[in-house]
Design a protein around this motif. Structure first.
Motif, PDB file in Angstrom:
ATOM      1  N   THR A  10       0.840  -1.188   0.000  1.00 56.09           N
ATOM      2  CA  THR A  10       0.000   0.000   0.000  1.00 56.09           C
ATOM      3  C   THR A  10       0.879   1.242   0.000  1.00 56.09           C
ATOM      4  O   THR A  10       1.969   1.237   0.568  1.00 56.09           O
ATOM      5  N   ALA A  11       0.397   2.310  -0.622  1.00 57.50           N
ATOM      6  CA  ALA A  11       1.096   3.592  -0.638  1.00 57.50           C
ATOM      7  C   ALA A  11       0.104   4.690  -0.258  1.00 57.50           C
ATOM      8  O   ALA A  11      -1.074   4.622  -0.601  1.00 57.50           O
ATOM      9  N   CYS A  12       0.615   5.694   0.444  1.00 58.67           N
ATOM     10  CA  CYS A  12      -0.236   6.779   0.919  1.00 58.67           C
ATOM     11  C   CYS A  12       0.527   8.101   0.815  1.00 58.67           C
ATOM     12  O   CYS A  12       1.703   8.174   1.178  1.00 58.67           O
ATOM     13  N   ILE A  13      -0.155   9.130   0.320  1.00 58.50           N
ATOM     14  CA  ILE A  13       0.400  10.478   0.312  1.00 58.50           C
ATOM     15  C   ILE A  13      -0.272  11.241   1.443  1.00 58.50           C
ATOM     16  O   ILE A  13      -1.502  11.268   1.537  1.00 58.50           O
ATOM     17  N   THR A  14       0.525  11.854   2.285  1.00 52.81           N
ATOM     18  CA  THR A  14      -0.010  12.602   3.429  1.00 52.81           C
ATOM     19  C   THR A  14      -0.318  14.048   3.023  1.00 52.81           C
ATOM     20  O   THR A  14      -0.023  14.468   1.900  1.00 52.81           O
ATOM     21  N   GLY A  15      -0.879  14.789   3.948  1.00 55.91           N
ATOM     22  CA  GLY A  15      -1.247  16.185   3.698  1.00 55.91           C
ATOM     23  C   GLY A  15      -0.074  17.073   3.337  1.00 55.91           C
ATOM     24  O   GLY A  15      -0.231  18.066   2.633  1.00 55.91           O
ATOM     25  N   ASN A  16       1.134  16.723   3.796  1.00 57.85           N
ATOM     26  CA  ASN A  16       2.310  17.527   3.454  1.00 57.85           C
ATOM     27  C   ASN A  16       3.072  16.946   2.257  1.00 57.85           C
ATOM     28  O   ASN A  16       4.224  17.254   2.038  1.00 57.85           O
ATOM     29  N   ARG A  17       2.379  16.085   1.479  1.00 58.64           N
ATOM     30  CA  ARG A  17       2.900  15.479   0.244  1.00 58.64           C
ATOM     31  C   ARG A  17       4.054  14.505   0.475  1.00 58.64           C
ATOM     32  O   ARG A  17       4.885  14.305  -0.405  1.00 58.64           O
ATOM     33  N   SER A  18       4.112  13.898   1.645  1.00 58.95           N
ATOM     34  CA  SER A  18       5.088  12.837   1.895  1.00 58.95           C
ATOM     35  C   SER A  18       4.486  11.511   1.468  1.00 58.95           C
ATOM     36  O   SER A  18       3.285  11.278   1.626  1.00 58.95           O
ATOM     37  N   LEU A  19       5.313  10.635   0.913  1.00 60.72           N
ATOM     38  CA  LEU A  19       4.868   9.324   0.455  1.00 60.72           C
ATOM     39  C   LEU A  19       5.296   8.264   1.463  1.00 60.72           C
ATOM     40  O   LEU A  19       6.471   8.186   1.836  1.00 60.72           O
ATOM     41  N   TYR A  20       4.339   7.469   1.912  1.00 63.59           N
ATOM     42  CA  TYR A  20       4.591   6.351   2.819  1.00 63.59           C
ATOM     43  C   TYR A  20       4.163   5.069   2.131  1.00 63.59           C
ATOM     44  O   TYR A  20       3.135   5.040   1.442  1.00 63.59           O
ATOM     45  N   THR A  21       4.955   4.007   2.305  1.00 62.91           N
ATOM     46  CA  THR A  21       4.612   2.699   1.756  1.00 62.91           C
ATOM     47  C   THR A  21       4.801   1.640   2.817  1.00 62.91           C
ATOM     48  O   THR A  21       5.586   1.802   3.750  1.00 62.91           O
ATOM     49  N   TRP A  22       4.071   0.530   2.664  1.00 64.00           N
ATOM     50  CA  TRP A  22       4.236  -0.615   3.558  1.00 64.00           C
ATOM     51  C   TRP A  22       3.657  -1.852   2.879  1.00 64.00           C
ATOM     52  O   TRP A  22       2.935  -1.762   1.904  1.00 64.00           O
ATOM     53  N   GLY A  23       4.025  -3.006   3.407  1.00 69.02           N
ATOM     54  CA  GLY A  23       3.590  -4.287   2.852  1.00 69.02           C
ATOM     55  C   GLY A  23       4.788  -5.048   2.322  1.00 69.02           C
ATOM     56  O   GLY A  23       5.898  -4.926   2.825  1.00 69.02           O
ATOM     57  N   SER A  24       4.573  -5.824   1.278  1.00 72.17           N
ATOM     58  CA  SER A  24       5.641  -6.624   0.688  1.00 72.17           C
ATOM     59  C   SER A  24       6.451  -5.780  -0.294  1.00 72.17           C
ATOM     60  O   SER A  24       5.895  -5.177  -1.205  1.00 72.17           O
ATOM     61  N   GLY A  25       7.755  -5.764  -0.096  1.00 72.15           N
ATOM     62  CA  GLY A  25       8.644  -5.044  -1.002  1.00 72.15           C
ATOM     63  C   GLY A  25       9.620  -5.980  -1.678  1.00 72.15           C
ATOM     64  O   GLY A  25      10.736  -5.591  -2.003  1.00 72.15           O
ATOM     65  N   SER A  26       9.207  -7.217  -1.915  1.00 71.15           N
ATOM     66  CA  SER A  26      10.113  -8.233  -2.455  1.00 71.15           C
ATOM     67  C   SER A  26      10.684  -7.863  -3.814  1.00 71.15           C
ATOM     68  O   SER A  26      11.745  -8.335  -4.192  1.00 71.15           O
ATOM     69  N   ASP A  27       9.999  -7.012  -4.553  1.00 75.25           N
ATOM     70  CA  ASP A  27      10.487  -6.587  -5.868  1.00 75.25           C
ATOM     71  C   ASP A  27      10.877  -5.118  -5.898  1.00 75.25           C
ATOM     72  O   ASP A  27      10.958  -4.517  -6.956  1.00 75.25           O
ATOM     73  N   GLY A  28      11.075  -4.519  -4.721  1.00 74.18           N
ATOM     74  CA  GLY A  28      11.491  -3.125  -4.640  1.00 74.18           C
ATOM     75  C   GLY A  28      10.360  -2.125  -4.772  1.00 74.18           C
ATOM     76  O   GLY A  28      10.595  -0.924  -4.863  1.00 74.18           O
TER      77      GLY A  28
END
Length: 92
Positions: A10-28
């Motif tokens: 999953t990916a999320c953009i916050t109110g200050n335009r920061s990008l957060y990701t989490w979950g499986s990153g097996s392929d980068g």
């Protein structure tokens, strides 16, 4: 604020335009640097599963895009099956 979901991440953009990701990153697809197995002592502080270091268990900032204040942050994000696409404010 925006959220996009892939099959296992999953990916999320916050109110200050920061990008957060989490979950499986097996392929980068999370955009975080790969961790070596020797880095297990820091896994718990970063929210990484020590048994599967490619899994980010908690949201983590993608610093290569989000911390560049001159670029203006991230405008859009879309997750695919095993990929993530992000558009920064400067379209880089």
């Amino acid at each position: 604020v925006a959220v996009s979901c892939g099959h296992y991440h999953t990916a999320c953009i916050t109110g200050n335009r920061s990008l957060y990701t989490w979950g499986s990153g097996s392929d980068g697809q999370l955009g975080h640097p790969h961790r070596r197995v020797e880095d297990q002592r820091v896994f718990s502080t970063l929210g990484v599963n020590p048994q599967a270091p490619w899994q980010q268990l908690t949201p983590r900032c993608v610093t290569s895009l989000s911390c560049n204040t001159q670029a203006g942050g991230v405008l859009m994000v879309e997750c695919g099956v095993q990929c993530t696409f992000a558009v920064s404010a400067d379209y880089s």
